[in-house]
Design an enzyme around this catalytic site. Structure first.
Site, PDB file in Angstrom:
ATOM      1  N   HIS A  69       0.814  -1.217   0.000  1.00 10.65           N
ATOM      2  CA  HIS A  69       0.000   0.000   0.000  1.00 10.65           C
ATOM      3  C   HIS A  69       0.850   1.270   0.000  1.00 10.65           C
ATOM      4  CE1 HIS A  69      -3.943  -2.002   0.788  1.00 10.65           C
ATOM      5  NE2 HIS A  69      -3.134  -2.954   1.227  1.00 10.65           N
TER       6      HIS A  69
ATOM      7  N   ASP B  54       3.085   9.611  -0.987  1.00 14.54           N
ATOM      8  CA  ASP B  54       1.966   8.767  -0.575  1.00 14.54           C
ATOM      9  C   ASP B  54       1.767   7.659  -1.600  1.00 14.54           C
ATOM     10  OD1 ASP B  54      -0.046   8.070   1.196  1.00 14.54           O
ATOM     11  OD2 ASP B  54      -0.928  10.070   1.228  1.00 14.54           O
TER      12      ASP B  54
END
Length: 483
Positions: free
Chosen positions: A158, A366
């Protein structure tokens, strides 16, 4: 296809929709998959035990079976607070200056992964698909192979994957990556993180990457692909239309008395660029005195990892900056920054998003960032807000009609805030329609289905690999700006 065995650091037990602390989109998608295929979600309970016994706490809630284990305090300190969050997390977010290398951390990480492997092993049946999640459990596939598991196993990361020249600073980096190659499928959020991984296995390990994105490794082919994650679009749109969302929207709008709202929703983490965001907003206030009293920044930042020193420092820094900015620009009836250290249920958040003229999503790095997608899904198509999005968020690869910014540039973000506040309705609607189509099409259910089909061997694979040369991938870190 057999059952699905999901393994992650923590387990999300299904809860009532709209409840405080209700599930996010990832939990919704994985629980949906477990209901569809049968199976078990395994991980750490979040609880401590004085002595590790391997006892499994099995529960069944809303059609989903979960299995959890407790960990010893030393496990939590070395595996979770240590190697996962003081070594891998900062390194994977390009913060080599915050990365801590400690032999005890590495030993704790391997010990807990071994405990995960021993505990989940009896739950795995012959035809099951095993789906492991994130940086906490990178060696788990290798450990399960050593214990005789021959099932199809996949890993989804992730977080970002760092460029090779950063990853090689990690002691025993090759051993860690070699353990990952025991999975059959390795998934990344974007082609950028995928290309960094492929560059590493080519340059550092001398492996061959084939045109179908498979890697030749010890007589096997390991598939590496980008699977961009999304939100549960239909669920979130329904949340935005709920009574709770409308009440939250009206309450927030009434409280600002006609001022424009900028909203940020981020876990309290240095990767989110909150300090830089506050400074950019302060620059906007200073450079635009005519608008200074007409805009309010609502920053929702629930604390996380409070036992890690760097997280304590970011909280103290933000509190200082909030006080300084509010002291300089507030009056008796108005403060420009509302800084809130708590979380809110999804329905309320959806209402807050809809009330905001600007979604300010400016992480320094991110993996994806689903707040950007939630903000788009919550907007009124007839009067939508504007998304300001960091070019270093994985979501920027999909959300091209957002206003993309370099979050390290205070001036750039400040000027973009002004641009967003002055944007004509026709342009706002055009941009939002494009963004909404992307968020709707590439939702979390599509992400889950594509990964599971690939893991099961029933999905089409790409005919060509990402465009990649040794030089272009190695230069990624240089092009990305400062860490």
């Amino acid at each position: 296809m057999g059952r699905l065995i999901v393994i992650s650091n923590r387990v999300s037990v299904p809860k009532a929709a709209g409840a405080a602390g209700a599930q996010g989109g990832l939990a919704v998608a994985l629980n949906s998959a477990l209901r569809e295929h049968g199976g078990i979600w395994f991980g750490w309970s979040g609880q401590e035990t004085e002595e590790f016994t391997g006892h499994l706490d099995m529960q069944r809630n809303d059609g989903v079976t979960t299995a959890t284990i407790d960990l010893e305090p030393q496990d939590i300190e070395e595996y979770y607070n240590g190697y996962a969050n003081r070594t891998l997390w900062p390194l994977f977010h390009y913060r080599i200056d915050l990365t801590e290398y400690d032999r005890n951390f590495g030993e704790g990480y391997e010990r807990v992964n071994e405990r995960f492997a021993d505990s989940v092993l009896p739950l795995i049946e012959n035809e099951d698909l095993v789906w492991v999640h994130d940086y906490h459990l990178l060696p788990l596939g290798s450990l399960l192979r050593q214990k005789g598991v021959k099932n199809r196993m996949g890993l989804f990361l992730h977080t970002p994957w760092p460029p090779t020249r950063l990853l090689v600073s990690l002691p025993f980096h090759e051993r860690l990556v070699a353990s990952m190659l025991e999975f059959d499928v390795i998934g990344f959020q974007t082609t950028e993180w995928l290309e960094s991984f492929l560059h590493y296995v080519q340059k550092e390990m001398g492996l061959t990457v084939n045109p179908d994105n498979s890697i030749d490794y010890e007589g096997r082919k390991v598939i590496a692909r980008a699977f961009p994650i999304g939100i549960d679009f239909e669920e979130f749109v329904a949340a935005a239309a709920s009574d709770e969302a409308r009440q939250a929207h009206d309450r927030l709008k009434e409280s600002v008395r006609g001022r424009k709202i900028l909203i940020g929703v981020d876990r309290l983490d240095y990767s989110k660029g909150l300090g830089e965001r506050f400074e950019a907003f302060a620059r906007f206030l200073a450079d635009n005195p005519d608008q200074a009293a007409k805009a309010v920044l609502l920053q929702i930042a629930p604390p996380s990892r409070e036992d890690v020193t760097s997280y304590q420092m970011i909280r103290e820094d933000l509190e200082r900056k909030t006080g300084h900015i509010n002291g300089a620009h507030a009056d008796v009836a108005f403060v420009p920054i509302r800084y809130v250290n708590q979380g809110f249920p999804r329905d309320e958040l959806a209402g807050f998003y809809r009330a905001a003229a600007i979604g300010l999503v400016t992480p320094l790095r991110d993996g994806m960032n689903l707040v950007a997608k939630e903000y788009i899904a919550a907007q009124d198509p007839e009067d939508p807000g504007v998304l300001i999005l960091s070019q270093f968020a994985g979501a920027a690869h999909q959300l091209k009609d957002a206003l993309l910014v370099n979050p390290h540039s205070i001036e750039h973000v400040s000027e973009t805030i002004k641009q967003a506040l002055e944007m004509p309705l026709a342009e706002r609607k055009r941009r939002h329609a494009s963004l909404l189509a992307s968020v709707r099409e590439q939702d979390v259910l599509r992400w889950r289905e594509e990964f599971v089909r690939t893991l099961a061997g029933t999905a089409d694979t790409p005919s060509v690999a990402p465009s990649l040369t040794m030089e272009s991938a190695a230069e990624t870190v240089d092009q990305a700006g400062p860490a």
